[in-house]
Scaffold this motif. Structure first.
Motif, short mmCIF file in Angstrom:
data_model
loop_
_atom_site.label_atom_id
_atom_site.label_comp_id
_atom_site.label_asym_id
_atom_site.label_seq_id
_atom_site.Cartn_x
_atom_site.Cartn_y
_atom_site.Cartn_z
N ARG A 130 -1.70 -20.55 -10.76
CA ARG A 130 -2.65 -19.44 -10.57
C ARG A 130 -2.77 -19.11 -9.10
O ARG A 130 -2.56 -19.96 -8.24
N ALA A 131 -3.16 -17.84 -8.83
CA ALA A 131 -3.38 -17.45 -7.44
C ALA A 131 -4.59 -16.52 -7.39
O ALA A 131 -4.90 -15.83 -8.37
N ASP A 132 -5.26 -16.53 -6.24
CA ASP A 132 -6.44 -15.67 -6.07
C ASP A 132 -6.10 -14.48 -5.19
O ASP A 132 -5.37 -14.61 -4.20
N ILE A 133 -6.69 -13.34 -5.53
CA ILE A 133 -6.58 -12.17 -4.66
C ILE A 133 -7.87 -12.07 -3.87
O ILE A 133 -8.97 -12.03 -4.45
N LEU A 134 -7.76 -12.06 -2.57
CA LEU A 134 -8.94 -12.09 -1.70
C LEU A 134 -8.96 -10.85 -0.82
O LEU A 134 -7.91 -10.42 -0.34
N VAL A 135 -10.15 -10.31 -0.62
CA VAL A 135 -10.25 -9.14 0.25
C VAL A 135 -11.25 -9.46 1.36
O VAL A 135 -12.28 -10.10 1.12
N ASP A 136 -10.89 -9.07 2.58
CA ASP A 136 -11.80 -9.30 3.71
C ASP A 136 -13.02 -8.37 3.58
O ASP A 136 -12.85 -7.20 3.25
N GLY A 185 -17.15 -12.09 5.01
CA GLY A 185 -16.04 -13.02 4.80
C GLY A 185 -15.20 -12.60 3.62
O GLY A 185 -15.35 -11.50 3.07
N GLN A 186 -14.27 -13.51 3.22
CA GLN A 186 -13.35 -13.15 2.15
C GLN A 186 -14.05 -13.24 0.79
O GLN A 186 -14.78 -14.19 0.52
N ILE A 187 -13.77 -12.23 -0.05
CA ILE A 187 -14.30 -12.30 -1.41
C ILE A 187 -13.12 -12.29 -2.37
O ILE A 187 -12.16 -11.54 -2.18
N LYS A 188 -13.26 -13.12 -3.40
CA LYS A 188 -12.20 -13.14 -4.42
C LYS A 188 -12.42 -11.97 -5.36
O LYS A 188 -13.50 -11.81 -5.92
N ILE A 213 2.50 -9.54 -11.75
CA ILE A 213 3.22 -9.21 -10.51
C ILE A 213 2.19 -8.79 -9.49
O ILE A 213 1.17 -8.20 -9.84
N VAL A 214 2.46 -9.13 -8.23
CA VAL A 214 1.52 -8.74 -7.18
C VAL A 214 2.31 -8.24 -5.97
O VAL A 214 3.41 -8.72 -5.71
N GLY A 215 1.75 -7.24 -5.32
CA GLY A 215 2.40 -6.74 -4.09
C GLY A 215 3.41 -5.65 -4.34
O GLY A 215 4.07 -5.19 -3.41
N GLU A 216 3.54 -5.19 -5.60
CA GLU A 216 4.59 -4.21 -5.88
C GLU A 216 4.25 -2.83 -5.31
O GLU A 216 5.14 -2.11 -4.87
N ILE A 217 2.95 -2.49 -5.27
CA ILE A 217 2.57 -1.17 -4.76
C ILE A 217 2.93 -1.07 -3.28
O ILE A 217 3.52 -0.09 -2.82
N ALA A 218 2.61 -2.13 -2.53
CA ALA A 218 2.83 -2.09 -1.09
C ALA A 218 4.31 -1.94 -0.75
O ALA A 218 4.66 -1.24 0.20
N ILE A 219 5.21 -2.55 -1.54
CA ILE A 219 6.62 -2.40 -1.17
C ILE A 219 7.16 -1.05 -1.62
O ILE A 219 8.17 -0.58 -1.12
N LEU A 220 6.48 -0.41 -2.57
CA LEU A 220 6.95 0.91 -2.99
C LEU A 220 6.50 2.00 -2.01
O LEU A 220 7.18 3.00 -1.84
N CYS A 221 5.32 1.82 -1.42
CA CYS A 221 4.86 2.91 -0.57
C CYS A 221 4.70 2.52 0.90
O CYS A 221 3.96 3.16 1.64
N ASN A 222 5.46 1.45 1.33
CA ASN A 222 5.53 1.18 2.76
C ASN A 222 4.20 0.93 3.44
O ASN A 222 4.08 1.13 4.64
N SER A 223 3.19 0.56 2.69
CA SER A 223 1.90 0.32 3.34
C SER A 223 1.78 -1.17 3.66
O SER A 223 2.60 -1.97 3.22
N SER A 224 0.77 -1.51 4.40
CA SER A 224 0.58 -2.93 4.67
C SER A 224 -0.26 -3.52 3.53
O SER A 224 -0.81 -2.81 2.69
N ARG A 225 -0.31 -4.84 3.54
CA ARG A 225 -0.99 -5.54 2.44
C ARG A 225 -2.48 -5.16 2.41
O ARG A 225 -3.15 -5.20 3.45
N THR A 226 -2.98 -4.87 1.21
CA THR A 226 -4.39 -4.49 1.10
C THR A 226 -5.26 -5.68 0.76
O THR A 226 -6.48 -5.58 0.71
N ALA A 227 -4.64 -6.81 0.49
CA ALA A 227 -5.43 -8.00 0.17
C ALA A 227 -4.63 -9.24 0.55
O ALA A 227 -3.44 -9.15 0.83
N THR A 228 -5.34 -10.38 0.57
CA THR A 228 -4.68 -11.66 0.82
C THR A 228 -4.46 -12.35 -0.52
O THR A 228 -5.32 -12.26 -1.39
N VAL A 229 -3.32 -13.00 -0.69
CA VAL A 229 -3.11 -13.77 -1.92
C VAL A 229 -2.92 -15.24 -1.56
O VAL A 229 -2.12 -15.57 -0.69
#
Lengths: 904, 148
Positions: B59-65, B69-72, B81-97
């Motif tokens: 399991r993994a947690d998605i955390l947002v600043d 502090g960080q909230i899950k 799957i995680v992180g697929e949006i960011a690699i499709l649209c060249n943006s930086s990560r919107t959350a920490t995993v």
């Protein structure tokens, strides 16, 4: 340089030319004696002349002469020999003469050859010596490959000619003249005919050959241009590919080759035409002799004997004549070549020889200020880069030169470095013109680094220390054969007008780097590398290269300690699973099957990569271990999977980097192989095909490729096969492999592999980075950091340093300039390839390093960003070739001038 | 876990479910299998996006600043799957995993993913369909939220 080749040769080889001429004349005596001897043998003992009575004897070696007024004088009455004895004696005399003639020829040819080679050496050296003294501007106009081909190829034919330069005409001329004289004596009229034809030959043939010379010159120029273009293509290969101009280059080269072909073919046609004419003229004479002479004989005005004698004598004429004409052709040819080269090497403003004279002793510091006096500098097109600048840099002062894009500060820095010569005005050190100071002063007491870095095709160390190699400082003592060789070297060098500086001497000027010898130089090197932030890069290079164990003994000696330290550290940090170590009795799951089988580093081609599966011994080990079938089946499975996965992809697809088993080019071959072998039993497959398939299995790593092909049973079989392999290793393969031994350093492997002694797990992100930093820490703790840096310094930087990045090259250049500890450090936008943050950091480090140990050089730095000027005592601003502002950082800021504008 | 099992896992990811197995196999083969232990970070908010991750096990947690502090905000389970949006649209990560347990993931590199999409248009269409589907759901949700 001397424009006439003949005079050049005469000046340098006069004595030798005369000597060899004497020898040749001396050699004529036995040569002519051997002509006469066959007649004596045939007429005397063989035909029996003088031996008519049985038992008759004749004197042998009787010396007697008819002297005028005195009459016959006998010096030696000779031995009395009978017919057979005489035959024997005369035959041996003949043999003796053959030997003597042969020895003369040997001596003469050797002498001439050596003479030619020495002159060739002299010419080449002279040319390169001139290259070393050309003014800087010359190098903007020539292609290096053209200069190289002139020195190497174009003067080459001179060597062959020099030995014959004077000898041949004298000798051949003499022979031709003798033959001619003989004809004249026989019959003046026939002689006149011969003379007329010879005159026609002498006048006509060289005239026709003039065109040959023109063509020869064209051939030389086009060939030289070709090598220039080839050099350009090699140097500019990046530009060629980037712009898709390779076909343009192909067209250019093809056109040039076409032209060269045309010239050469013309040359052949003419050459053979001239040859034909020459032969024809030579044969014309006998025709005239037969016709006119015969006519005269029939008319009774000439007797037959005379005609035959004339025709006989004429046989000796065409040979020398032809050779003489050939010699003349050679002469003109080499003269043209020589002139062509000399013209290229004759330039104005060549640097006087004394400027770069070898100076052993330290010239002492430069204590005078460095100044520009009314200095103007123009670029190659004549535009003014600097217009009548006058300024002065005092010793110990640090000056930032800030420049607008057209400011000209860079030209000033180049002028300080003597790389750009003044159009008018001068650069002076105190009262002396800088250009008139010996390079021994400016090259040692000043240093220069710029954005345009040149590195030699050598190791990083050699490049770094290059700036210290001014003179052979320590005499080397040689023993035995080496001493003999050294004496020969010096002697020959002198005879060819080359200097006899010993390249094997220690040229490194340790004192100038603040060291006392090789043992403490490294400290200085490390400090300058740290200052320019290059140490880390060099350490990385060191880790990735294999260490030279004759030099880096410490690393090898403490390898066990290092490996243990790494294990402990990984253990402590809970990173144990990051590295799977090699253990002699265990299978390493993170390594390939090939590595597990071999369990060593291939040190020769026999067991490396693709050759491994085909190696008969290795194949036999696999067979005995019962692995051949298993690995074959595994290879088939891999081939199927790989082809299924990759067959649809274009060959240049980046995914092929992931496919460790085969390259994109090999896929079709494996596809057909697979088709062929698919339903065939293992026994029916040929050895070569088996090897092809088994090779695939060697690259397999289960956790990475995840085909599920590795079982526990297979792993233990592989370990068993490994042991078998080493037990039975035949002697001829002993040196082809270095077995992994936890207690031994493996010379054929990289330093990193040696320290790791295992494989980094495939399943851990950023494991390589973490391990590398841990390795550095451990090396530092064990005091091996310097050793690793030293391994990294062995890295060969490649042609023009291209194996380094642009930033690394610039850092190396600054480090080299710093290492010299100069009195004036001139830096011309030295770090332009680096980002501003790093530039600032290096700037700060360099200023600090240059002033270490109370040393306080003047520093002139052409800065890339005006903000950097803050670090300097004084700031000078240039705009449009003029010095516009000069003051401290504060005063200039207060002035609201260009500097402030540039800063904002 | 073997390559073919990974293909099975990928097939269960909605984004990839319509893609033929041979292509998924290639995607799996060219991706890296990576293990994390609990607490390790896969990527951080604001990082440049270079890969997408498919959770194979753990399991993994998605955390947002946030200001506090960080909230899950969510938890990732296997087959997601995680992180697929960011690699499709060249943006930086919107959350920490962050890995919440021992975690096994398949790391699909951005350039590989894009290259595959370019190479196999049918795969791109399939992905497009899933994304469009998601969008229409989101739009529907939004309308629901507005009207509610």
């Amino acid at each position: 340089m001397e424009p006439s080749l003949a005079r050049y040769i005469w000046t340098h080889t006069r004595k030798q030319q005369i000597w060899i001429l004497m020898i040749v004349l001396l050699s004529m005596i036995p040569y002519f004696m051997s002509f006469d001897l066959p007649k004596l043998i045939v007429n005397g003992p063989i035909q029996g002349k003088g031996f008519e009575q049985p038992g008759a004897t004749l004197p042998f070696m009787r010396l007697h002469y008819n002297l005028p007024f005195i009459g016959e004088v006998q010096f030696f009455s000779g031995f009395q020999l009978d017919r057979k004895e005489t035959l024997l004696a005369l035959s041996f005399v003949f043999l003796l003469l053959v030997v003597i003639n042969g020895l003369f020829k040997l001596y003469i040819n050797t002498y001439k050859g050596r003479l030619g080679e020495r002159m060739l050496r002299r010419i080449r050296f002279d040319l390169i010596d001139r290259v070393l003294r050309f003014p800087p501007i010359y190098f903007k106009r020539v292609k290096s490959a053209e200069v190289a081909t002139m020195v190497k190829d174009e003067v080459e034919p001179l060597g062959g000619f020099i030995g014959d330069a004077f000898l041949q005409p004298v000798l051949l001329g003499g022979q031709a003249l003798t033959a001619m004289l003989f004809i004249m004596v026989q019959n003046v009229w026939l002689g006149m005919i011969a003379v007329v034809i010879v005159v026609i030959q002498i006048v006509l043939i060289p005239r026709m050959r003039r065109r040959l010379l023109v063509l020869g010159r064209q051939r030389q120029l086009t060939a030289r241009a070709l090598s220039g273009r080839v050099g350009e293509i090699v140097d500019g290969i990046g530009a060629v590919h980037v712009h898709d101009t390779s076909n343009y280059e192909r067209a250019d080269i093809a056109a040039r080759l076409g032209l060269i072909f045309k010239i050469r073919f013309d040359l052949y046609q003419w050459k053979f035409m001239v040859k034909f004419l020459n032969n024809f003229l030579a044969q014309l004479t006998p025709f005239l002799f037969y016709m006119i002479g015969g006519y005269l004989v029939i008319g009774g005005r000439l007797d037959v004997g005379q005609l035959v004698a004339v025709i006989g004598a004429y046989k000796d004429l065409p040979g020398p004549m032809k050779e003489l004409i050939d010699w003349d052709q050679d002469r003109q040819d080499v003269q043209v070549k020589y002139q062509q080269v000399v013209e290229q090497f004759t330039v104005e403003d060549i640097i006087a020889p004394g400027i770069a004279a070898l100076t052993i002793n330290d010239p002492g510091p430069m204590t005078n200020p460095l100044s520009a006096v009314g200095l103007s500098i123009a670029d190659d097109g004549g535009a003014m880069l600097l217009n009548r600048i006058s300024m002065q840099v005092k010793p110990t002062e640090t000056v930032a030169l800030v420049s607008t894009p057209t400011g000209g500060a860079e030209a000033l820095a180049e002028a300080f470095a003597r790389l750009n010569w003044p159009e008018s005005g001068k650069v002076a050190s105190g009262a002396d013109d800088l250009l008139e100071l010996p390079e021994a002063v400016t090259g040692r007491r000043m240093s220069y680094a710029s954005s345009d870095v040149f590195l030699f095709h050598a190791s990083l160390r050699d490049n770094l220390l290059y700036g210290l190699k001014h003179a052979p400082l320590t005499p080397v003592t040689y023993d035995g054969a080496a001493a003999e060789q050294q004496r020969w070297n010096i002697d020959e060098a002198r005879r060819s007008g080359n200097p006899d500086f010993d390249i094997h001497s220690d040229w490194i000027d340790y004192a100038s780097a603040g060291a006392t010898g090789p043992h403490d130089l490294f400290e200085a090197v490390r400090r300058v590398l740290d200052a320019v932030l290059l140490s880390r890069d060099i350490l990385d290079l060191g880790l990735r290269s294999s260490a030279d164990l004759t030099r880096h003994t410490k690393l090898a000696g403490r390898i066990v300690e290092l490996r243990a330290a790494l294990r402990t550290r990984l253990e402590q940090e809970g990173l144990r699973e990051l590295v799977v170590p090699f253990e002699p009795g265990a299978y390493n799951t993170e390594a390939t099957i090939g590595q597990n089988l071999l369990f060593g580093a291939a040190a020769g081609p026999e067991l490396a990569d693709k050759a491994l599966a085909a190696n008969p011994f290795f194949a036999s080990v696999l067979k005995q271990a019962g692995l051949d079938r298993t690995l074959y089946e595994m290879g088939m499975e891999i081939a199927e999977q790989a082809i299924e996965l990759f067959a649809d992809l274009p060959p240049d697809h980046q995914f092929f980097q992931q496919l460790a088993f085969m390259s994109a080019e090999e896929i079709p071959a494996y596809e057909t192989l697979l088709q062929r072998l698919k339903n065939r039993p293992f026994e029916a497959v040929s050895e070569a095909d088996r090897a092809m398939i088994i090779t695939l299995s060697f690259a397999y790593i289960e956790p990475r490729h995840r085909f599920g092909l590795l079982t526990d049973e297979l792993m233990s079989k592989i370990v068993a096969a490994r042991n078998q392999f080493y037990e039975k290793l035949p002697p001829e393969l002993q040196n082809a492999i270095e077995r992994y031994d936890p207690a031994k350093y493996i010379a054929a492997a990289t330093v990193m592999d040696n320290v790791l002694f295992g494989r980094v797990g495939n399943n851990h992100p950023d494991a390589p980075d973490r391990i590398r930093s841990i390795v550095y820490e451990i090396l530092d703790e064990l005091g091996l950091y310097a050793e690793l840096l030293d391994v990294g310094l062995d890295f060969n930087v490649g042609a023009s340093g291209r194996r380094l990045t642009g930033g690394q090259r610039q850092k190396l250049d600054v480090a080299r300039a710093l290492l010299k500890r100069p009195d004036f450090l001139i830096l011309n936008r030295p770090l332009s390839a680096l980002d501003q943050r790093i530039q600032d950091k290096v700037l700060r480090n360099v200023l600090e390093e240059a002033r270490r140990d109370g040393h306080s050089p003047a520093i002139v730095w052409v800065v890339t960003s005006p903000a950097m000027a803050m670090m300097f005592d004084r700031v000078i601003v240039f705009d449009s070739g003029q010095l516009v502002e000069d003051g401290t950082h504060e005063t200039l800021l207060a002035e609201n001038g260009i500097f402030k504008e540039l800063l904002s | 876990m073997l390559l073919k099992d990974e293909v099975g896992m990928l097939q269960r990811v909605p984004l990839f479910s319509g893609i033929e197995p041979a292509k998924l196999k290639l995607l799996a083969f060219t991706s890296d299998r990576v293990n994390y232990s609990a607490g390790q970070i896969l990527f951080r908010q604001g990082d440049e996006a270079d890969a997408a991750y498919v959770i194979l096990s753990g399991r993994a947690d998605i955390l947002v600043d946030s200001d506090s502090g960080q909230i899950k905000v969510a938890e990732l389970l296997p087959n997601s799957i995680v992180g697929e949006i960011a690699i499709l649209c060249n943006s930086s990560r919107t959350a920490t995993v962050r890995a919440a347990s021992d975690l096994e993931v398949l790391r699909i590199r951005k350039d590989h993913f894009l290259r595959l999409m370019k190479e196999f248009p049918e795969m791109t269409i399939e992905i497009l369909r899933v994304l469009a589907d998601r969008l229409s759901h989101t739009t529907a949700d939004l309308i629901d939220a507005r009207t509610a």
